[in-house]
Design a protein around this motif. Structure first.
Motif, PDB file in Angstrom:
ATOM      1  N   CYS A  21       0.832  -1.211   0.000  1.00  0.00           N
ATOM      2  CA  CYS A  21       0.000   0.000   0.000  1.00  0.00           C
ATOM      3  C   CYS A  21       0.858   1.250   0.000  1.00  0.00           C
ATOM      4  CB  CYS A  21      -0.910   0.025   1.222  1.00  0.00           C
ATOM      5  SG  CYS A  21      -2.213  -1.195   1.129  1.00  0.00           S
ATOM      6  N   LYS A  22       0.388   2.261  -0.730  1.00  0.00           N
ATOM      7  CA  LYS A  22       1.051   3.551  -0.724  1.00  0.00           C
ATOM      8  C   LYS A  22       0.715   4.279   0.562  1.00  0.00           C
ATOM      9  CE  LYS A  22       0.634   4.156  -5.680  1.00  0.00           C
ATOM     10  NZ  LYS A  22       0.031   4.967  -6.727  1.00  0.00           N
ATOM     11  N   LYS A  23       1.613   5.103   1.035  1.00  0.00           N
ATOM     12  CA  LYS A  23       1.357   5.891   2.234  1.00  0.00           C
ATOM     13  C   LYS A  23       0.522   7.122   1.936  1.00  0.00           C
ATOM     14  CE  LYS A  23       5.171   4.211   4.842  1.00  0.00           C
ATOM     15  NZ  LYS A  23       5.857   4.368   6.057  1.00  0.00           N
ATOM     16  N   ASP A  24       0.552   7.621   0.702  1.00  0.00           N
ATOM     17  CA  ASP A  24      -0.230   8.791   0.339  1.00  0.00           C
ATOM     18  C   ASP A  24      -1.626   8.354  -0.074  1.00  0.00           C
ATOM     19  OD1 ASP A  24       2.010  10.385   0.695  1.00  0.00           O
ATOM     20  OD2 ASP A  24       2.657  10.104  -1.391  1.00  0.00           O
ATOM     21  N   ALA A  25      -2.649   8.940   0.559  1.00  0.00           N
ATOM     22  CA  ALA A  25      -4.027   8.585   0.238  1.00  0.00           C
ATOM     23  C   ALA A  25      -4.452   9.293  -1.045  1.00  0.00           C
ATOM     24  CB  ALA A  25      -4.949   8.985   1.382  1.00  0.00           C
ATOM     25  N   THR A  26      -5.241   8.600  -1.839  1.00  0.00           N
ATOM     26  CA  THR A  26      -5.858   9.188  -3.006  1.00  0.00           C
ATOM     27  C   THR A  26      -7.359   9.075  -2.826  1.00  0.00           C
ATOM     28  OG1 THR A  26      -5.955   7.123  -4.247  1.00  0.00           O
ATOM     29  CG2 THR A  26      -3.910   8.418  -4.436  1.00  0.00           C
ATOM     30  N   SER A  27      -8.115   9.691  -3.723  1.00  0.00           N
ATOM     31  CA  SER A  27      -9.564   9.632  -3.592  1.00  0.00           C
ATOM     32  C   SER A  27     -10.063   8.197  -3.680  1.00  0.00           C
ATOM     33  CB  SER A  27     -10.229  10.504  -4.651  1.00  0.00           C
ATOM     34  OG  SER A  27      -9.892  10.049  -5.934  1.00  0.00           O
ATOM     35  N   SER A  28      -9.439   7.350  -4.486  1.00  0.00           N
ATOM     36  CA  SER A  28      -9.888   5.967  -4.577  1.00  0.00           C
ATOM     37  C   SER A  28      -9.580   5.213  -3.282  1.00  0.00           C
ATOM     38  CB  SER A  28      -9.257   5.264  -5.781  1.00  0.00           C
ATOM     39  OG  SER A  28      -7.859   5.191  -5.623  1.00  0.00           O
ATOM     40  N   ASP A  29      -8.507   5.572  -2.563  1.00  0.00           N
ATOM     41  CA  ASP A  29      -8.223   4.947  -1.276  1.00  0.00           C
ATOM     42  C   ASP A  29      -9.316   5.279  -0.268  1.00  0.00           C
ATOM     43  OD1 ASP A  29      -5.843   3.866  -2.198  1.00  0.00           O
ATOM     44  OD2 ASP A  29      -4.633   5.547  -1.478  1.00  0.00           O
ATOM     45  N   ASN A  30      -9.845   6.509  -0.331  1.00  0.00           N
ATOM     46  CA  ASN A  30     -10.892   6.910   0.594  1.00  0.00           C
ATOM     47  C   ASN A  30     -12.190   6.157   0.346  1.00  0.00           C
ATOM     48  OD1 ASN A  30      -9.138   8.747   1.776  1.00  0.00           O
ATOM     49  ND2 ASN A  30      -9.770  10.401   0.416  1.00  0.00           N
ATOM     50  N   ASP A  31     -12.381   5.650  -0.857  1.00  0.00           N
ATOM     51  CA  ASP A  31     -13.581   4.898  -1.202  1.00  0.00           C
ATOM     52  C   ASP A  31     -13.447   3.414  -0.886  1.00  0.00           C
ATOM     53  OD1 ASP A  31     -14.656   7.248  -2.159  1.00  0.00           O
ATOM     54  OD2 ASP A  31     -14.078   6.847  -4.235  1.00  0.00           O
ATOM     55  N   SER A  32     -12.307   2.985  -0.390  1.00  0.00           N
ATOM     56  CA  SER A  32     -12.061   1.582  -0.083  1.00  0.00           C
ATOM     57  C   SER A  32     -11.909   1.441   1.429  1.00  0.00           C
ATOM     58  CB  SER A  32     -10.797   1.095  -0.814  1.00  0.00           C
ATOM     59  OG  SER A  32     -10.661  -0.289  -0.690  1.00  0.00           O
ATOM     60  N   TYR A  33     -12.938   0.905   2.071  1.00  0.00           N
ATOM     61  CA  TYR A  33     -12.949   0.895   3.533  1.00  0.00           C
ATOM     62  C   TYR A  33     -13.652  -0.346   4.081  1.00  0.00           C
ATOM     63  CZ  TYR A  33     -17.826   2.197   2.972  1.00  0.00           C
ATOM     64  OH  TYR A  33     -19.138   2.202   2.608  1.00  0.00           O
ATOM     65  N   VAL A  34     -13.369  -0.614   5.342  1.00  0.00           N
ATOM     66  CA  VAL A  34     -14.100  -1.584   6.142  1.00  0.00           C
ATOM     67  C   VAL A  34     -14.482  -0.834   7.419  1.00  0.00           C
ATOM     68  CG1 VAL A  34     -14.034  -3.794   7.351  1.00  0.00           C
ATOM     69  CG2 VAL A  34     -12.746  -3.515   5.216  1.00  0.00           C
ATOM     70  N   LYS A  35     -15.770  -0.717   7.666  1.00  0.00           N
ATOM     71  CA  LYS A  35     -16.282   0.016   8.826  1.00  0.00           C
ATOM     72  C   LYS A  35     -17.014  -0.988   9.718  1.00  0.00           C
ATOM     73  CE  LYS A  35     -19.404   3.825   9.960  1.00  0.00           C
ATOM     74  NZ  LYS A  35     -20.270   4.871   9.418  1.00  0.00           N
ATOM     75  N   PHE A  36     -16.717  -0.954  11.029  1.00  0.00           N
ATOM     76  CA  PHE A  36     -17.365  -1.915  11.919  1.00  0.00           C
ATOM     77  C   PHE A  36     -17.428  -1.395  13.341  1.00  0.00           C
ATOM     78  CE2 PHE A  36     -12.897  -2.918  11.468  1.00  0.00           C
ATOM     79  CZ  PHE A  36     -12.451  -3.203  12.751  1.00  0.00           C
ATOM     80  N   LYS A  37     -18.323  -1.996  14.106  1.00  0.00           N
ATOM     81  CA  LYS A  37     -18.502  -1.634  15.509  1.00  0.00           C
ATOM     82  C   LYS A  37     -17.613  -2.562  16.333  1.00  0.00           C
ATOM     83  CE  LYS A  37     -22.464   0.016  16.951  1.00  0.00           C
ATOM     84  NZ  LYS A  37     -23.860   0.107  17.455  1.00  0.00           N
ATOM     85  N   LEU A  38     -16.589  -1.972  16.965  1.00  0.00           N
ATOM     86  CA  LEU A  38     -15.601  -2.690  17.770  1.00  0.00           C
ATOM     87  C   LEU A  38     -15.817  -2.325  19.236  1.00  0.00           C
ATOM     88  CD1 LEU A  38     -12.916  -4.308  18.118  1.00  0.00           C
ATOM     89  CD2 LEU A  38     -11.711  -2.171  17.624  1.00  0.00           C
ATOM     90  N   ASN A  39     -16.218  -3.304  20.025  1.00  0.00           N
ATOM     91  CA  ASN A  39     -16.497  -3.077  21.451  1.00  0.00           C
ATOM     92  C   ASN A  39     -17.418  -1.867  21.664  1.00  0.00           C
ATOM     93  OD1 ASN A  39     -14.955  -5.301  22.280  1.00  0.00           O
ATOM     94  ND2 ASN A  39     -13.081  -4.083  22.224  1.00  0.00           N
ATOM     95  N   GLY A  40     -18.423  -1.745  20.802  1.00  0.00           N
ATOM     96  CA  GLY A  40     -19.429  -0.699  20.940  1.00  0.00           C
ATOM     97  C   GLY A  40     -19.123   0.606  20.244  1.00  0.00           C
ATOM     98  N   ASN A  41     -17.941   0.747  19.656  1.00  0.00           N
ATOM     99  CA  ASN A  41     -17.543   1.994  18.989  1.00  0.00           C
ATOM    100  C   ASN A  41     -17.287   1.739  17.509  1.00  0.00           C
ATOM    101  OD1 ASN A  41     -17.385   3.625  21.432  1.00  0.00           O
ATOM    102  ND2 ASN A  41     -15.628   2.336  21.936  1.00  0.00           N
ATOM    103  N   TRP A  42     -17.768   2.655  16.668  1.00  0.00           N
ATOM    104  CA  TRP A  42     -17.530   2.529  15.232  1.00  0.00           C
ATOM    105  C   TRP A  42     -16.092   2.910  14.890  1.00  0.00           C
ATOM    106  CZ3 TRP A  42     -20.448   0.082  11.870  1.00  0.00           C
ATOM    107  CH2 TRP A  42     -21.795  -0.120  12.169  1.00  0.00           C
TER     108      TRP A  42
END
Length: 180
Positions: A21-42
């Protein structure tokens, strides 16, 4: 044996993905995510996905969704393996192990002396650990879906661990760039 082989393969793929993975974020990197609730917090992790023939057995197909924290000290992954090559969108449950094979895991503190590995495994005096994954879209460039579950367990945890070897990851969604 099969579980350890798949776990090692998932970990290897994750390490390769994170290392590339590149260290510099691009707009396509921002569209690639995994979001989850971990111990009650998103929480939201950067994500990548893959779908293709199993690297050790071409008669099977693997789908992998991997998310990792900005500091790369924790990761969450979902892996589903089917017989054949026709991986379809739809609902997959971790208790349907005769139809396909699923791993859901969470790692933290990648320092080998303090690393924790939580997976679908039943903790004593708890309901069975169970996850349901709904793959809603597979394209040549992206994998999307949602999931629900109850907890992941570190069966090798230290009895003095404040979390009792359990991490609660209860729901989430992903939209990941497909690298394979």
């Amino acid at each position: 044996m099969k579980k350890n082989t798949i776990r090692n393969l998932v970990f290897l793929v994750f390490v390769i993905i994170v290392a590339s993975c590149k260290k510099d974020a691009t707009s396509s990197d921002n569209d690639s995510y995994v979001k989850f609730k971990l111990n009650g917090n998103w929480v939201t992790y950067k994500g990548l996905g893959e779908l293709g023939p199993d690297l050790g057995d071409a008669s099977k197909t693997d789908l992998g969704v991997n998310g990792y924290s900005d500091d790369k000290k924790s990761s969450f992954s979902i892996s589903i393996q089917i017989d054949g090559s026709d991986f379809k969108t739809g609902t997959y449950s971790s208790d349907q192990y005769l139809q396909y094979y699923m791993i859901v895991d969470f790692t933290s503190n990648p320092d080998p002396s303090t690393a924790k590995y939580y997976e679908i495994s039943d903790a004593i005096d708890n309901n069975p650990s169970k996850y349901i994954v709904n793959i809603t879209s597979i394209t040549p460039t992206q994998i999307k879906g949602t999931f629900t579950g109850n907890y992941l367990y570190d069966s090798f945890h230290d009895d003095n661990d404040p979390d009792g070897g359990i991490v609660y990851i209860t729901e989430g969604q992903f939209q990941v760039k497909r690298v394979r």
